[in-house]
Design an enzyme around this catalytic site. Sequence first.
Site, PDB file in Angstrom:
ATOM      1  N   SER A  21       0.834  -1.210   0.000  1.00  0.00           N
ATOM      2  CA  SER A  21       0.000   0.000   0.000  1.00  0.00           C
ATOM      3  C   SER A  21       0.870   1.261   0.000  1.00  0.00           C
ATOM      4  CB  SER A  21      -0.971   0.007   1.186  1.00  0.00           C
ATOM      5  OG  SER A  21      -0.285   0.251   2.385  1.00  0.00           O
ATOM      6  N   ASN A  22       2.015   1.206   0.676  1.00  0.00           N
ATOM      7  CA  ASN A  22       2.932   2.360   0.620  1.00  0.00           C
ATOM      8  C   ASN A  22       3.508   2.511  -0.789  1.00  0.00           C
ATOM      9  OD1 ASN A  22       3.464   3.857   3.252  1.00  0.00           O
ATOM     10  ND2 ASN A  22       3.471   1.729   3.937  1.00  0.00           N
ATOM     11  N   ILE A  97      16.571  -7.961   6.198  1.00  0.00           N
ATOM     12  CA  ILE A  97      17.577  -7.022   6.710  1.00  0.00           C
ATOM     13  C   ILE A  97      18.733  -6.955   5.720  1.00  0.00           C
ATOM     14  CG2 ILE A  97      19.224  -6.613   8.593  1.00  0.00           C
ATOM     15  CD1 ILE A  97      17.111  -7.786  10.474  1.00  0.00           C
ATOM     16  N   LEU A  98      19.031  -5.740   5.282  1.00  0.00           N
ATOM     17  CA  LEU A  98      20.122  -5.557   4.321  1.00  0.00           C
ATOM     18  C   LEU A  98      21.460  -5.679   5.059  1.00  0.00           C
ATOM     19  CD1 LEU A  98      18.526  -2.513   2.478  1.00  0.00           C
ATOM     20  CD2 LEU A  98      18.775  -4.836   1.542  1.00  0.00           C
ATOM     21  N   ASN A 112      13.569   4.150   5.034  1.00  0.00           N
ATOM     22  CA  ASN A 112      12.607   3.114   5.433  1.00  0.00           C
ATOM     23  C   ASN A 112      11.446   3.764   6.168  1.00  0.00           C
ATOM     24  OD1 ASN A 112      11.572   0.487   6.103  1.00  0.00           O
ATOM     25  ND2 ASN A 112      12.478   0.685   8.149  1.00  0.00           N
ATOM     26  N   HIS A 114       8.800   2.868   9.213  1.00  0.00           N
ATOM     27  CA  HIS A 114       8.643   1.901  10.304  1.00  0.00           C
ATOM     28  C   HIS A 114       7.414   2.282  11.135  1.00  0.00           C
ATOM     29  CE1 HIS A 114       9.896  -1.099  13.196  1.00  0.00           C
ATOM     30  NE2 HIS A 114       9.633  -0.228  14.154  1.00  0.00           N
ATOM     31  N   ASP A 150      16.556  -0.303  12.404  1.00  0.00           N
ATOM     32  CA  ASP A 150      15.619   0.794  12.702  1.00  0.00           C
ATOM     33  C   ASP A 150      16.247   1.910  13.546  1.00  0.00           C
ATOM     34  OD1 ASP A 150      13.626  -0.606  11.336  1.00  0.00           O
ATOM     35  OD2 ASP A 150      13.041  -1.717  13.118  1.00  0.00           O
ATOM     36  N   GLU A 179       0.959   6.713   7.471  1.00  0.00           N
ATOM     37  CA  GLU A 179       2.186   6.381   6.725  1.00  0.00           C
ATOM     38  C   GLU A 179       2.074   6.920   5.299  1.00  0.00           C
ATOM     39  OE1 GLU A 179       3.591   2.317   6.874  1.00  0.00           O
ATOM     40  OE2 GLU A 179       2.792   2.032   8.883  1.00  0.00           O
TER      41      GLU A 179
HETATM   42  C1  GAR Z   1       3.799  -0.834   6.924  1.00  0.00           C
HETATM   43  O1  GAR Z   1       3.024  -0.616   8.076  1.00  0.00           O
HETATM   44  C2  GAR Z   1       5.254  -0.535   7.213  1.00  0.00           C
HETATM   45  O2  GAR Z   1       5.442   0.518   8.101  1.00  0.00           O
HETATM   46  C3  GAR Z   1       5.688  -1.836   7.829  1.00  0.00           C
HETATM   47  O3  GAR Z   1       5.054  -2.826   7.061  1.00  0.00           O
HETATM   48  C4  GAR Z   1       3.832  -2.312   6.552  1.00  0.00           C
HETATM   49  C5  GAR Z   1       3.812  -2.511   5.051  1.00  0.00           C
HETATM   50  O4  GAR Z   1       2.579  -2.176   4.514  1.00  0.00           O
HETATM   51  N1  GAR Z   1       7.099  -1.987   7.815  1.00  0.00           N
HETATM   52  C6  GAR Z   1       7.775  -2.642   8.746  1.00  0.00           C
HETATM   53  O5  GAR Z   1       7.258  -3.186   9.694  1.00  0.00           O
HETATM   54  C7  GAR Z   1       9.278  -2.654   8.535  1.00  0.00           C
HETATM   55  N2  GAR Z   1       9.941  -3.048   9.706  1.00  0.00           N
HETATM   56  P1  GAR Z   1       2.390  -2.041   2.941  1.00  0.00           P
HETATM   57  O6  GAR Z   1       3.003  -3.310   2.322  1.00  0.00           O
HETATM   58  O7  GAR Z   1       0.907  -1.996   2.755  1.00  0.00           O
HETATM   59  O8  GAR Z   1       3.089  -0.810   2.497  1.00  0.00           O
END
Ligand code: GAR
Length: 194
Positions: A21-22, A97-98, A112, A114, A150, A179
């Site tokens: 979604s992001n 993790i890279l 990133n 988070h 993070d 986000e």
């Molecule tokens: C988001 O909430 C993002 O912040 C989180 O995964 C989700 C991805 O949503 N990321 C982490 O937890 C990274 N450590 P999306 O696939 O719908 O963008």
Amino acid sequence: MLKSIGFYKVKIAIFISGNGSNLKNLINHSLKKNSRFKITLIISNNPKAKGLNFARKFKIKKKIINYSNVKYTEKRILIELKKNKIKLICLAGFMKILSKNFIRIFKGKIINIHPSLLPKYKGLNTHQRAIDNKEKYSGCTVHYVNSKLDSGRIILQKKVKILKNDTSKSLSKRVLKHEHVLYPKALKKILSNL
Ligand code: GAR
């Protein structure tokens, strides 16, 4: 004037593992008239990631990379990044993790998102841990990626109130909406300094 000399757009790769979604939201922002960036590559470690559908929909090049051997995998990713002249990597729900070596090569050019108010709740299950600890707020953070999980420099952060009856699911859904506002804002902020 800018139009006649061609408006320079920063080429970005988005790394995903899941819903995307992001990713979708950033693609929509990149298509806006005055956007400073273009998403030209999508990388997923997960062949079943729903987010990969957006590659097809928006005709963006995608690479699915099998992560069984990190060294070999990252080598392949670096080749793709170079080939596609990628200047910035945005991790968007990328659950791998890279390596330190990879981060060193792309130093200062990986960001990133988070789902917590860093430095609180690094890692996984952020919302559940915040609820369990009776926090008043959760939220989300866009930050640079460094070699510690993070922990890189924070670009932008948004607080989101935890409601009385919130579950991890309801809270994560609400934070995700924030986000989608925060990530493009953070990108705009760093791109204006490039
Ligand atoms: C988001 O909430 C993002 O912040 C989180 O995964 C989700 C991805 O949503 N990321 C982490 O937890 C990274 N450590 P999306 O696939 O719908 O963008």
